[in-house]
Design an enzyme around this catalytic site. Structure first.
Site, PDB file in Angstrom:
ATOM      1  N   TYR A  45       0.875  -1.275   0.028  1.00  0.00           N
ATOM      2  CA  TYR A  45      -0.001   0.119   0.120  1.00  0.00           C
ATOM      3  C   TYR A  45       1.066   1.381   0.036  1.00  0.00           C
ATOM      4  O   TYR A  45       0.320   2.333   0.359  1.00  0.00           O
ATOM      5  CB  TYR A  45      -0.815  -0.050   1.236  1.00  0.00           C
ATOM      6  CG  TYR A  45      -0.431   0.094   2.703  1.00  0.00           C
ATOM      7  CD1 TYR A  45      -0.091   1.122   3.186  1.00  0.00           C
ATOM      8  CD2 TYR A  45      -0.261  -1.390   3.120  1.00  0.00           C
ATOM      9  CE1 TYR A  45       0.357   1.013   4.545  1.00  0.00           C
ATOM     10  CE2 TYR A  45       0.310  -1.274   4.494  1.00  0.00           C
ATOM     11  CZ  TYR A  45       0.561  -0.198   5.057  1.00  0.00           C
ATOM     12  OH  TYR A  45       1.072  -0.291   6.391  1.00  0.00           O
TER      13      TYR A  45
ATOM     14  N   TRP B  41       4.660   2.555   0.123  1.00  0.00           N
ATOM     15  CA  TRP B  41       5.735   3.395   0.889  1.00  0.00           C
ATOM     16  C   TRP B  41       7.206   2.974   0.044  1.00  0.00           C
ATOM     17  O   TRP B  41       8.311   3.538   0.158  1.00  0.00           O
ATOM     18  CB  TRP B  41       6.021   3.174   2.111  1.00  0.00           C
ATOM     19  CG  TRP B  41       5.285   3.918   3.199  1.00  0.00           C
ATOM     20  CD1 TRP B  41       4.288   3.690   3.733  1.00  0.00           C
ATOM     21  CD2 TRP B  41       5.356   5.282   3.466  1.00  0.00           C
ATOM     22  NE1 TRP B  41       3.748   4.414   4.518  1.00  0.00           N
ATOM     23  CE2 TRP B  41       4.315   5.758   4.367  1.00  0.00           C
ATOM     24  CE3 TRP B  41       6.287   6.542   3.112  1.00  0.00           C
ATOM     25  CZ2 TRP B  41       4.122   6.817   5.038  1.00  0.00           C
ATOM     26  CZ3 TRP B  41       6.170   7.314   3.483  1.00  0.00           C
ATOM     27  CH2 TRP B  41       5.198   8.041   4.434  1.00  0.00           C
TER      28      TRP B  41
END
Length: 748
Positions: free
Chosen positions: A111, A113
């Protein structure tokens, strides 16, 4: 470029910095000149990029290759294969799973980074590929804010991240208007080193220097003094007691006639349903300072004085993300909003409530939005979505029904996981249980530059490039800089970027045109930038063409915004009828009929005090200390950990403990420790300090989870100790800060 040596600026989630390259090697980094308070994180970058733990070639776990064995994930050896052979095997396996079990048997991890670049963004790449292949089970929210993302739209009627990024007061507005800043969980410059997509000017620390110079009263309400910059007052509360403290402050407002009833009547609904609970008319327990004092560890008179100060000055209540990362994490967020509404300052400049200041560097800045540079993920035909922190439950309990934010449904039966751009064996809770659950799927595929704990638990591992081995464009909506991110060095080993990996898989699966649209990276980058440049021109912003941006390397965008135009609440405050919120009532919901209708006893229709399973109020002789697990100061999550672990004395991770707690255990700074509870044990190095409340210890996240088979995590990962339970049936966020432990000296 001179004698094979050159320097360029690039961007990252922890900011922009100069990179010095010699030949094929990154040799040094230097701060970005315009940054007033640059992060030290990039200093370790050269060692990390060229670290021995880089994955050299496509690798397949031998036991899986031989017999599809799942049991040895984490401790098996790997067979290196040529790219074409490894891609053939992976493509055939993905095809087998989707044709045999359907796309609802595929979970798409990641999700976001992995890279600050707009194109080489692992989440976009893996999700686009899986959508081209027929879809996948997705996740809702993040480990950082998943609980808040569920609860706050019910209260304010706005998607939580949009509220954070688009509607909160800037630091300039706080400086100009706020008199009292009450920071539940603090505002930590350490955490604001990072921001999604990059933060080019780190300003949290410098702003607090200005706050102090002006005389703003800044109160850090937290078990750790260091959760706020130097110069802030410190109210050392017990972890997990913030909602009780907020209720007691509200009780003072109501019983001393300090509640702004006119604001409540005009701009909120449900106060008359909440007030009897606050005053104890229903349960016989007034939520007074005398009631809260033993729960919070704060004297009742201190609570009364703070409430009176908040009512008599322009007050901004801020709440850290950490408060909703605990069991019943919905309650402090909701209650902070109710407390701010009772003060009647929501919608006034520098007043009301705000969330996540200091959590990432972009919050507190104010910019005009600019569209463009989004690599489409396509649409997902599979509609099944799980809360991100419930991955372990999903793998353990296929078909079992669970509740989430008003809906009830079964967990999917996951047969294949594809993960790119993340390390769940860093951020998930109770990692020993996750390790066991990880044996459930038939196949796990990972794209990763390093042999992280997640890569070591995959069946097929593709070596991925770092952002310094590929060309990209750096741009964040929370920043006013634009970067061309040049390829600084050739790919290390046989690494390929995610786009090349997925293009190779897509071609073998007959979906190559859907995924690539016939374009290479060199086609996509100018195309995305041209769209962005066109949108900028519509806003009166003149940008160079793509070749000009490459030549210039970086530029500052003229997008500073007038803060008065940002607030969601200012027009609402002026006229709630003509500027209603997105809630069912159009008002701030102190009582939510919708939430009440869900029938959740762990999250009823208005904020309440609910004690977690593990906190100092339930401490035992076996586990007497409350452990908090803050973000690390030397990296982003677990990124760059491979190189940091090589630094002498850096591992095991350091645990902060109060002098009295240390003395009773015979512990001194520097001692080797065993931190343990019924879920597991981790090794740590003691730091004895009065900057933490007695009864509390702090062990930062980010150390790589050790190999299975031992009875202690050797590096100091706190998530071998944390509880893998949802915050409530409403939010189902992670509960990392709900953990009791014991600490003991360990002989070297």
């Amino acid at each position: 470029m001179k004698d094979g040596r050159f320097t360029k600026v690039t961007s990252s989630h922890w900011g922009a910095f100069e990179v010095e390259v010699e030949g094929d090697t990154i040799v040094a980094t230097r701060p970005f000149a315009p940054d007033p308070s640059p992060s030290a994180i990039p200093q370790i970058l050269p060692q990390a990029v060229h670290h021995r733990s880089r994955i050299a070639r496509p690798s397949i776990r031998r036991a899986w290759l031989d017999s599809r064995d799942r049991s040895g994930r984490g401790d098996g050896d790997y067979v290196e294969l040529p790219w074409d052979e490894a891609l053939d095997i992976a493509a055939a396996e993905i095809d087998r799973i989707r044709k045999t079990h359907g796309n609802e048997a595929i979970f798409g991890g990641s999700y976001g980074w992995s890279s600050a670049g707009r194109f080489h963004h692992a989440q976009s790449q893996v999700h686009r590929f899986l959508n081209a292949a027929g879809g996948y089970v997705a996740s809702f929210g993040s480990y950082s804010t998943g609980c808040a993302q569920a609860i706050m739209p019910h209260v304010f009627g706005k998607e939580f991240l949009a509220f954070l990024y688009e509607h909160q007061d800037s630091y300039q507005t706080i400086h100009d208007n706020t008199e009292t800043l009450v920071m539940f969980g603090g505002i930590n410059p350490k955490n604001s080193q990072v921001s999604m997509g990059g933060v080019s000017e780190h300003v949290t620390g410098p702003w607090f220097e200005r706050f102090h110079s002006k005389g703003i009263f800044c109160l850090n309400v937290s078990p750790q003094r260091v959760d706020a910059p130097p110069g802030c007052d410190w109210l050392a509360v017990r972890p997990a007691s913030d909602t009780a403290l907020m209720l007691a402050l509200a009780h003072v407002l109501e019983t001393e006639g300090l509640t702004d009833r006119a604001f409540l009547d005009r701009c909120t609904v449900g106060y008359e349903r909440f007030r009897p609970y606050l005053l104890g008319e229903r349960d016989g327990t007034p939520k007074s300072p005398d009631w809260a004092a033993p729960l919070c560890g704060v004297e009742a008179e201190t609570i009364r004085a703070l409430a009176r100060r908040m009512a008599s000055t322009r007050t901004l209540i801020t709440v850290a993300w950490s408060l909703q990362r605990g069991e019943h994490g919905e309650q402090p967020y909701w209650m902070a909003s109710v407390l701010a509404a009772m003060l009647g300052q929501i919608g006034l400049p520098g007043g009301g409530v705000g969330f996540g200041y200091g959590a990432i560097g972009g919050i507190g800045k104010s910019f005009r939005g600019m569209r463009g540079m989004t690599f489409s993920q396509l649409s997902n035909p599979v509609k099944t979505v799980i809360p991100v922190a419930r991955i372990g439950d999903m793998l353990r309990n296929p078909g079992q029904p669970y509740d989430f934010n008003g809906r009830r449904g079964p967990y999917p039966d996951i047969r294949l996981i594809y993960w790119a751009g993340g390390n769940p064996f860093h951020h998930h809770q109770d990692l020993n249980r996750l390790h066991e659950a990880w044996a459930k799927p038939e196949t796990i595929i990972v794209n990763e530059p390093w042999w992280t704990p997640t890569a070591k638990r995959a069946d097929i591992v593709f070596p991925a490039t770092t952002p310094y081995e590929r060309e990209d464009i750096g741009r964040s909506p929370l920043d006013d800089y634009l970067f061309h991110m040049p390829r600084l060095i050739p790919p290390v080993g046989e690494a390929r970027d995610d786009y090349a990996i997925f293009a190779g898989l897509a071609e073998r699966m007959g979906i190559g045109e859907t995924y690539t649209e016939g374009r290479t990276v060199d086609d996509w980058l100018p195309r995305l930038y041209a769209e962005y440049r066109s949108n900028a021109a519509e806003q009166g912003i003149d940008l160079p063409d793509y070749e000009g941006l490459k030549e210039q390397n970086w530029l500052k965008l003229p997008i500073a915004a007038d803060d008065s135009r940002r607030s969601l609440f200012r027009p609402f405050r002026d006229d709630p009828e003509s500027a209603p919120l997105g809630t069912p009532s159009g008002r701030i919901e102190i009582f939510s009929e919708r939430i009440a209708g869900f029938g959740y006893d762990d999250c009823p229709g208005h904020p309440v005090w609910l004690a977690p399973q593990e906190w100092l109020g339930t401490a035992t002789a076996a586990a007497p200390l409350h452990m908090v697990s803050p973000q690390p100061s030397d990296k982003l999550h677990s990124q760059l950990e491979a190189a940091l672990a090589d630094v002498e004395g850096a591992r095991p991770e350091k645990l902060v403990i109060h002098p009295r707690d240390a003395a009773t255990r015979g512990i001194a700074t520097g001692d080797l420790l065993r931190v343990f509870n019924a879920r597991g044990a981790a090794r740590a190095r003691a730091v004895v300090s009065e900057d933490i409340r007695e009864g509390v210890v702090a062990l930062p996240t980010g150390a790589w989870f050790g190999d299975p088979g031992g009875n202690i995590d050797p590096h100091g990962n706190p998530n071998v100790l944390t509880m893998d339970v949802g915050t409530s049936r409403l939010g189902q966020g992670c509960s990392a800060h709900t953990a009791l432990v014991e600490v003991a000296r360990e002989e070297p």
